[in-house]
Structures are given as structure tokens and as C-alpha cells.
Design a protein around this motif. Structure first.
Motif, PDB file in Angstrom:
ATOM      1  N   GLU A 191     -27.251 -50.253 -10.478  1.00 57.36           N
ATOM      2  CA  GLU A 191     -26.408 -51.409 -10.745  1.00 57.36           C
ATOM      3  C   GLU A 191     -25.133 -50.993 -11.464  1.00 57.36           C
ATOM      4  O   GLU A 191     -24.051 -51.500 -11.175  1.00 57.36           O
ATOM      5  CB  GLU A 191     -27.163 -52.459 -11.549  1.00 57.36           C
ATOM      6  CG  GLU A 191     -28.202 -53.187 -10.728  1.00 57.36           C
ATOM      7  CD  GLU A 191     -29.044 -54.152 -11.541  1.00 57.36           C
ATOM      8  OE1 GLU A 191     -28.827 -54.264 -12.767  1.00 57.36           O
ATOM      9  OE2 GLU A 191     -29.919 -54.797 -10.947  1.00 57.36           O
ATOM     10  N   VAL A 209     -20.204 -51.067 -10.638  1.00 55.81           N
ATOM     11  CA  VAL A 209     -19.081 -51.578 -11.413  1.00 55.81           C
ATOM     12  C   VAL A 209     -17.803 -50.896 -10.930  1.00 55.81           C
ATOM     13  O   VAL A 209     -17.756 -49.687 -10.764  1.00 55.81           O
ATOM     14  CB  VAL A 209     -19.300 -51.331 -12.925  1.00 55.81           C
ATOM     15  CG1 VAL A 209     -18.047 -51.657 -13.716  1.00 55.81           C
ATOM     16  CG2 VAL A 209     -20.483 -52.137 -13.429  1.00 55.81           C
ATOM     17  N   ASP A 249     -17.570 -56.597 -11.444  1.00 57.21           N
ATOM     18  CA  ASP A 249     -18.974 -56.535 -11.035  1.00 57.21           C
ATOM     19  C   ASP A 249     -19.138 -57.203  -9.668  1.00 57.21           C
ATOM     20  O   ASP A 249     -19.482 -58.378  -9.579  1.00 57.21           O
ATOM     21  CB  ASP A 249     -19.826 -57.237 -12.091  1.00 57.21           C
ATOM     22  CG  ASP A 249     -21.307 -57.185 -11.795  1.00 57.21           C
ATOM     23  OD1 ASP A 249     -21.705 -56.576 -10.780  1.00 57.21           O
ATOM     24  OD2 ASP A 249     -22.076 -57.750 -12.589  1.00 57.21           O
ATOM     25  N   ARG A 289     -22.556 -59.004  -8.780  1.00 65.82           N
ATOM     26  CA  ARG A 289     -23.044 -60.068  -9.664  1.00 65.82           C
ATOM     27  C   ARG A 289     -23.658 -61.229  -8.891  1.00 65.82           C
ATOM     28  O   ARG A 289     -24.685 -61.766  -9.293  1.00 65.82           O
ATOM     29  CB  ARG A 289     -21.905 -60.577 -10.543  1.00 65.82           C
ATOM     30  CG  ARG A 289     -22.347 -61.542 -11.606  1.00 65.82           C
ATOM     31  CD  ARG A 289     -21.163 -61.926 -12.498  1.00 65.82           C
ATOM     32  NE  ARG A 289     -21.597 -62.584 -13.695  1.00 65.82           N
ATOM     33  CZ  ARG A 289     -21.882 -63.873 -13.772  1.00 65.82           C
ATOM     34  NH1 ARG A 289     -21.774 -64.633 -12.704  1.00 65.82           N
ATOM     35  NH2 ARG A 289     -22.283 -64.405 -14.907  1.00 65.82           N
ATOM     36  N   GLU A 305     -18.618 -62.955  -9.677  1.00 62.73           N
ATOM     37  CA  GLU A 305     -17.611 -62.612 -10.692  1.00 62.73           C
ATOM     38  C   GLU A 305     -16.351 -63.415 -10.391  1.00 62.73           C
ATOM     39  O   GLU A 305     -15.966 -63.575  -9.235  1.00 62.73           O
ATOM     40  CB  GLU A 305     -17.306 -61.128 -10.608  1.00 62.73           C
ATOM     41  CG  GLU A 305     -16.225 -60.647 -11.534  1.00 62.73           C
ATOM     42  CD  GLU A 305     -16.766 -60.054 -12.817  1.00 62.73           C
ATOM     43  OE1 GLU A 305     -16.104 -60.217 -13.838  1.00 62.73           O
ATOM     44  OE2 GLU A 305     -17.838 -59.432 -12.773  1.00 62.73           O
TER      45      GLU A 305
END
Length: 86
Positions: free
Chosen positions: A23, A27, A37, A40, A48
Motif C-alpha cells: 500500500e 503513494v 493516495d 484510497r 482522494e
């Protein structure tokens, strides 16, 4: 990603540690401006959103472009007339 999976197979990572590491790899850093992100929406059910106030139109466009390239779409909130110029 390959290194994380190899470490999982070697017993150096638990499944939860490997998931967190995977995860974190998603980013997207946009210089010193932001860390986006794009994953997300999958994890949280809410995407995001790029908050435009306080950002120049060029920076807002740069963030939206980076997010769109990573996630396939970008949402920007509270844009003003100046943001339309880019």
C-alpha cells in the motif's frame, strides 16, 4: 513489489506487513507539494480529493495530472476562477 513478495516468501514479512508495504508503494509523491493516495478509493470507499485553496493553479493542475495518471481520474475541490486558467 517483487522485493516485498520475495521477503514475504522468505518469512521476513508477515502477510499484514507485506500488505502495508504494498500500500505504501502506491503513494505518489509530487515533489515537495503532496503525497497522493490513488488507491484510497479501493481501501476506504472514498477517493482522494485534491483541495485547491492555497495552491496555485499550476500546482493544482500538476497534482490533478499526477492523480489522473495514477488512478485514472482526479477530483479537485473548491477551485476558484483562477484555477480555470491552467
Amino acid at each position: 513489489m517483487k522485493e516485498i513478495l520475495e521477503r514475504l516468501l522468505a518469512g521476513e514479512f508477515s502477510v499484514d506487513e507485506a500488505l502495508r508495504a504494498l500500500e505504501a508503494e502506491r503513494v505518489v509523491e509530487v515533489g515537495d507539494l503532496a503525497r497522493l493516495d490513488p488507491d484510497r478509493v479501493r481501501r476506504k470507499g472514498v477517493p482522494e480529493v485534491i483541495y485547491a485553496p492555497g495552491k496555485s493553479p499550476a500546482d493544482t493542475a500538476r497534482l490533478a495530472t499526477a492523480m489522473s495518471e495514477a488512478a485514472g481520474f482526479a477530483l479537485v475541490s473548491r477551485v476558484d476562477a483562477g484555477h480555470d486558467e491552467v
